[in-house]
Design a protein around this motif. Structure first.
Motif, PDB file in Angstrom:
ATOM      1  N   THR A  30       6.506  51.824  17.500  1.00 32.79           N
ATOM      2  CA  THR A  30       6.400  51.863  18.843  1.00 32.79           C
ATOM      3  C   THR A  30       6.648  53.502  19.578  1.00 32.79           C
ATOM      4  O   THR A  30       5.696  53.753  20.439  1.00 32.79           O
ATOM      5  N   LEU A  44       2.963  55.418  18.926  1.00 34.79           N
ATOM      6  CA  LEU A  44       1.852  55.313  19.789  1.00 34.79           C
ATOM      7  C   LEU A  44       1.752  56.376  20.870  1.00 34.79           C
ATOM      8  O   LEU A  44       1.077  55.991  21.833  1.00 34.79           O
ATOM      9  N   ASP A  77       6.853  50.138  25.648  1.00 31.31           N
ATOM     10  CA  ASP A  77       6.697  49.067  24.701  1.00 31.31           C
ATOM     11  C   ASP A  77       5.966  47.993  25.501  1.00 31.31           C
ATOM     12  O   ASP A  77       5.719  48.105  26.666  1.00 31.31           O
ATOM     13  N   LEU A  78       5.672  46.980  24.810  1.00 35.60           N
ATOM     14  CA  LEU A  78       4.652  45.932  25.224  1.00 35.60           C
ATOM     15  C   LEU A  78       5.076  45.331  26.648  1.00 35.60           C
ATOM     16  O   LEU A  78       4.648  45.007  27.635  1.00 35.60           O
ATOM     17  N   THR A 119      -5.791  50.807  17.413  1.00 36.15           N
ATOM     18  CA  THR A 119      -4.759  50.473  16.422  1.00 36.15           C
ATOM     19  C   THR A 119      -4.043  51.533  15.761  1.00 36.15           C
ATOM     20  O   THR A 119      -4.899  52.486  15.079  1.00 36.15           O
ATOM     21  N   MET A 125       0.014  48.402  14.805  1.00 35.58           N
ATOM     22  CA  MET A 125       0.157  48.240  16.335  1.00 35.58           C
ATOM     23  C   MET A 125      -0.844  48.355  17.125  1.00 35.58           C
ATOM     24  O   MET A 125      -1.680  49.618  17.062  1.00 35.58           O
ATOM     25  N   TYR A 158      -2.710  49.614  20.766  1.00 35.68           N
ATOM     26  CA  TYR A 158      -2.198  50.309  21.872  1.00 35.68           C
ATOM     27  C   TYR A 158      -3.353  50.470  22.821  1.00 35.68           C
ATOM     28  O   TYR A 158      -4.279  50.202  22.649  1.00 35.68           O
ATOM     29  N   ARG A 187       1.152  52.569  25.905  1.00 33.92           N
ATOM     30  CA  ARG A 187       1.960  51.534  25.814  1.00 33.92           C
ATOM     31  C   ARG A 187       1.461  50.550  24.405  1.00 33.92           C
ATOM     32  O   ARG A 187       0.098  50.542  24.327  1.00 33.92           O
ATOM     33  N   ASP A 188       2.444  50.166  23.983  1.00 34.29           N
ATOM     34  CA  ASP A 188       2.172  48.954  22.769  1.00 34.29           C
ATOM     35  C   ASP A 188       1.449  48.059  23.370  1.00 34.29           C
ATOM     36  O   ASP A 188       1.772  47.345  24.535  1.00 34.29           O
ATOM     37  N   ARG A 189       0.399  47.224  22.570  1.00 31.51           N
ATOM     38  CA  ARG A 189      -0.202  45.934  23.113  1.00 31.51           C
ATOM     39  C   ARG A 189       0.052  44.752  22.121  1.00 31.51           C
ATOM     40  O   ARG A 189      -0.755  43.865  22.233  1.00 31.51           O
ATOM     41  N   ASP A 209       1.731  43.390  18.008  1.00 31.94           N
ATOM     42  CA  ASP A 209       1.397  43.871  16.371  1.00 31.94           C
ATOM     43  C   ASP A 209       0.165  43.437  16.044  1.00 31.94           C
ATOM     44  O   ASP A 209      -0.318  42.562  16.567  1.00 31.94           O
TER      45      ASP A 209
END
Length: 303
Positions: free
Chosen positions: A6, A9, A62-63, A111, A126, A128, A146-148, A150
């Motif tokens: 997390t 990213l 995060d997501l 990624t 992850m 992103y 922002r994470d998108r 796994d």
């Protein structure tokens, strides 16, 4: 389980694969420099240099937008916490697209792959999305990332559990001794285990264990086969970073149906508590079992 992914990213760029834009743009060179600076700073564990790559009010999200870090000071502190851990990963970022969408504004998707230290590391990944903004001095900085979700391959999905389980273990209780060993199979897609159970009043029993990732159910699954002809299957559900619940069902060599609710709780890196409750064999309830399993000390090398 929260991982280093997390917070790694923070930049949606890559040095290894190069930036691929929808259209050629004179801004790509500046974005590539930002990528080189980020990868170098992260893999050198330089939290201050990483924070300087963000805009003054840049953020990491995060997501679900439930874990947000805003501002250079807090971002630097967050990276310092990550780099203080002995298992801080090295990263590489694979870019899918980079788009200059307006004056001094770019969006990138890709990624990030994080590889922990060790002799047998497995990368986790992850997806992103990041927004980058060019400042008045002509430097591209991170405004938001922002994470998108796994994107780990099979081995990556098992990486956390593998880190906890790999090695040789032993346990004793009421005259019963268990010796267990876990490691990767040759494909790198399964954890393989072997358990030997010995007791003074019973024949030794060997059980082979295979732990894999079920992509349809999005869960870790294990299969066990004992040399007496019995077998079982169960799904692992994480409770937190150190605990798992396992619902197992199977069949004995005599054709009796078995089931149990099991839990594994790690106590540091060298021991865990295994508990089996609600044990049924052929419809008959058996007593609950709890054992502390400890890592075996390696034998001293012989010179």
């Amino acid at each position: 389980m929260k991982t280093n992914l997390t917070v790694s990213l923070a930049l949606a760029l890559t040095l290894a694969s190069g930036l691929r834009g929808q259209e050629a743009s004179p801004e790509i060179a500046g974005l590539e420099k930002a990528a080189k600076d980020f990868v170098a700073a992260y893999n050198k564990k330089d939290a201050a240099a990483l924070a300087a790559l963000f805009t003054e009010n840049g953020e990491i999200t995060d997501l679900d937008a439930t874990d947000v870090t805003t501002g250079r000071a807090d971002i630097q502190a967050r990276y310092e916490d990550i780099f203080a851990a002995p298992d801080a990963a090295q990263i590489a970022i694979e870019v899918d697209s980079v788009r200059v969408v307006g004056k001094d504004l770019a969006i990138e998707d890709g990624t990030v792959h994080a590889t922990p230290p060790g002799d047998d590391p497995v990368a986790t990944s992850m997806n992103y999305t990041a927004v980058l903004q060019k400042s008045e001095d002509g430097v591209w900085r991170i405004a938001s990332t922002r994470d998108r979700g796994d994107a780990s391959d099979v081995g990556g999905e098992l990486a956390g559990l593998a880190k906890q389980l790999k090695g040789d273990w032993t346990a004793t209780r009421d005259g019963l001794r268990l010796d267990i060993a876990f490691g990767w199979d040759d494909s790198g897609n399964y954890l393989i285990g072997e358990m030997l159970a010995t007791a003074a009043d019973a024949k030794p029993l060997t059980t082979t264990i295979r732990i894999g990732w079920d992509p349809a159910k999005k869960t870790i699954t294990w299969w066990t086969f004992d040399d007496g002809g019995g077998f079982s299957k169960g799904d692992w559900t994480p409770v937190d970073d150190d605990s798992w619940l396992i619902r197992t069902e199977g069949t004995t060599s005599d054709g009796e149906v078995t089931s149990a609710n099991q839990s594994l709780t790690f106590d540091g890196k060298d021991s865990f508590v295994w508990n089996a409750g609600e044990r049924l064999v052929g419809g008959e309830k058996l007593p609950d079992v709890e054992m502390r399993v400890v890592r075996q000390t390696p034998e001293p090398a012989v010179e």
